[in-house]
Design a protein around this motif. Sequence first.
Motif, short mmCIF file in Angstrom:
data_model
loop_
_atom_site.label_atom_id
_atom_site.label_comp_id
_atom_site.label_asym_id
_atom_site.label_seq_id
_atom_site.Cartn_x
_atom_site.Cartn_y
_atom_site.Cartn_z
N VAL A 49 41.00 -9.38 -30.07
CA VAL A 49 40.32 -10.53 -29.46
C VAL A 49 40.61 -11.79 -30.26
O VAL A 49 41.01 -12.82 -29.70
CB VAL A 49 38.80 -10.28 -29.37
N GLN A 50 40.43 -11.72 -31.57
CA GLN A 50 40.65 -12.90 -32.41
C GLN A 50 42.09 -13.37 -32.36
O GLN A 50 42.36 -14.56 -32.27
CB GLN A 50 40.27 -12.60 -33.86
N GLU A 51 43.03 -12.44 -32.44
CA GLU A 51 44.44 -12.82 -32.51
C GLU A 51 44.95 -13.41 -31.19
O GLU A 51 45.97 -14.09 -31.18
CB GLU A 51 45.27 -11.63 -32.96
N ALA A 52 44.22 -13.17 -30.10
CA ALA A 52 44.61 -13.74 -28.81
C ALA A 52 44.13 -15.19 -28.66
O ALA A 52 44.59 -15.90 -27.77
CB ALA A 52 44.05 -12.89 -27.68
N LEU A 53 43.25 -15.62 -29.54
CA LEU A 53 42.69 -16.97 -29.45
C LEU A 53 43.64 -18.00 -30.06
O LEU A 53 44.40 -17.70 -30.97
CB LEU A 53 41.37 -17.04 -30.23
N PRO A 54 43.55 -19.24 -29.59
CA PRO A 54 44.29 -20.32 -30.25
C PRO A 54 43.75 -20.49 -31.68
O PRO A 54 42.57 -20.22 -31.94
CB PRO A 54 43.95 -21.56 -29.42
N VAL A 55 44.60 -20.94 -32.60
CA VAL A 55 44.19 -21.05 -34.00
C VAL A 55 42.99 -21.98 -34.18
O VAL A 55 42.16 -21.74 -35.07
CB VAL A 55 45.35 -21.45 -34.94
N ILE A 56 42.85 -22.98 -33.36
CA ILE A 56 41.70 -23.88 -33.50
C ILE A 56 40.40 -23.13 -33.25
O ILE A 56 39.38 -23.36 -33.92
CB ILE A 56 41.84 -25.15 -32.61
N ASP A 57 40.41 -22.19 -32.30
CA ASP A 57 39.22 -21.38 -32.03
C ASP A 57 38.99 -20.35 -33.13
O ASP A 57 37.84 -20.09 -33.51
CB ASP A 57 39.33 -20.68 -30.67
N ARG A 58 40.07 -19.78 -33.64
CA ARG A 58 39.93 -18.83 -34.75
C ARG A 58 39.29 -19.50 -35.96
O ARG A 58 38.41 -18.95 -36.61
CB ARG A 58 41.29 -18.24 -35.12
N LEU A 59 39.74 -20.72 -36.25
CA LEU A 59 39.18 -21.46 -37.37
C LEU A 59 37.71 -21.79 -37.12
O LEU A 59 36.87 -21.65 -38.02
CB LEU A 59 39.99 -22.72 -37.64
N ALA A 60 37.38 -22.19 -35.91
CA ALA A 60 35.99 -22.49 -35.58
C ALA A 60 35.11 -21.25 -35.76
O ALA A 60 34.00 -21.34 -36.30
CB ALA A 60 35.88 -23.00 -34.15
N HIS A 61 35.61 -20.09 -35.37
CA HIS A 61 34.85 -18.84 -35.52
C HIS A 61 34.67 -18.50 -37.00
O HIS A 61 33.58 -18.03 -37.39
CB HIS A 61 35.55 -17.71 -34.79
N GLU A 116 48.66 -14.87 -41.25
CA GLU A 116 48.19 -13.80 -42.14
C GLU A 116 46.89 -14.19 -42.84
O GLU A 116 46.00 -13.36 -43.02
CB GLU A 116 49.27 -13.43 -43.16
N GLN A 117 46.77 -15.45 -43.22
CA GLN A 117 45.53 -15.90 -43.85
C GLN A 117 44.36 -15.83 -42.87
O GLN A 117 43.24 -15.47 -43.26
CB GLN A 117 45.69 -17.32 -44.41
N TYR A 118 44.62 -16.17 -41.61
CA TYR A 118 43.56 -16.01 -40.59
C TYR A 118 43.15 -14.54 -40.51
O TYR A 118 41.96 -14.22 -40.52
CB TYR A 118 44.05 -16.46 -39.21
N ARG A 119 44.14 -13.64 -40.42
CA ARG A 119 43.84 -12.21 -40.32
C ARG A 119 43.03 -11.72 -41.53
O ARG A 119 42.07 -10.97 -41.37
CB ARG A 119 45.14 -11.40 -40.22
N GLU A 120 43.43 -12.12 -42.71
CA GLU A 120 42.73 -11.70 -43.93
C GLU A 120 41.29 -12.21 -43.94
O GLU A 120 40.38 -11.47 -44.31
CB GLU A 120 43.48 -12.19 -45.16
N ALA A 121 41.09 -13.45 -43.57
CA ALA A 121 39.73 -14.01 -43.55
C ALA A 121 38.87 -13.31 -42.51
O ALA A 121 37.70 -12.99 -42.78
CB ALA A 121 39.79 -15.51 -43.29
N GLU A 122 39.44 -13.05 -41.35
CA GLU A 122 38.69 -12.36 -40.30
C GLU A 122 38.34 -10.93 -40.74
O GLU A 122 37.22 -10.46 -40.50
CB GLU A 122 39.49 -12.35 -39.00
N GLU A 123 39.26 -10.27 -41.40
CA GLU A 123 38.99 -8.92 -41.90
C GLU A 123 37.92 -8.96 -42.99
O GLU A 123 37.07 -8.06 -43.07
CB GLU A 123 40.27 -8.26 -42.41
N ALA A 124 37.93 -9.99 -43.82
CA ALA A 124 36.89 -10.13 -44.84
C ALA A 124 35.52 -10.28 -44.19
O ALA A 124 34.54 -9.67 -44.64
CB ALA A 124 37.21 -11.33 -45.74
#
Length: 138
Positions: A49-61, A116-124
């Motif tokens: 779900v997260q990886e399908a989002l635009p990066v601006i939404d991932r950062l907001a989350h 990769e940094q987005y993925r790592e932060a989301e996994e954290a």
Amino acid sequence: MDMQEAIEDLVGEAERQIRDQLWVMTSADRTVAANTAADLHAAIGAPQVQEALPVIDRLAHLREAVADLAIALAHVHGRLAWFLGAAATALTPVLNWRALPAEDGHTFGAVSPTLEQYREAEEAVRRIRSTLAGIASA
């Protein structure tokens, strides 16, 4: 130390303190932990779900997850507060990330993270969430 390593160290310490009965949960701790786990789950969904989002939404989350931790921290004291504070601190790099281009070059020092940094932060965040869910049921 990277974000995930900091979270793993934090989770390991929390698990040891609970196992050694240094940290005994109160019903208020369990309630805050359960509510915060639910808030983090709402902010950061499954990887697909997260990886399908635009990066601006991932950062907001991710910023929402940091805010959820800070709000929970404001309502507790003692070991749960220390855990939440350390978790929020480990995630603070996301507060210096940007998803938008800086056409004039002035960004207040904000940097563009890699995927990769987005993925790592989301996994954290997911790891913090699972730990809080465990605390809630302890």
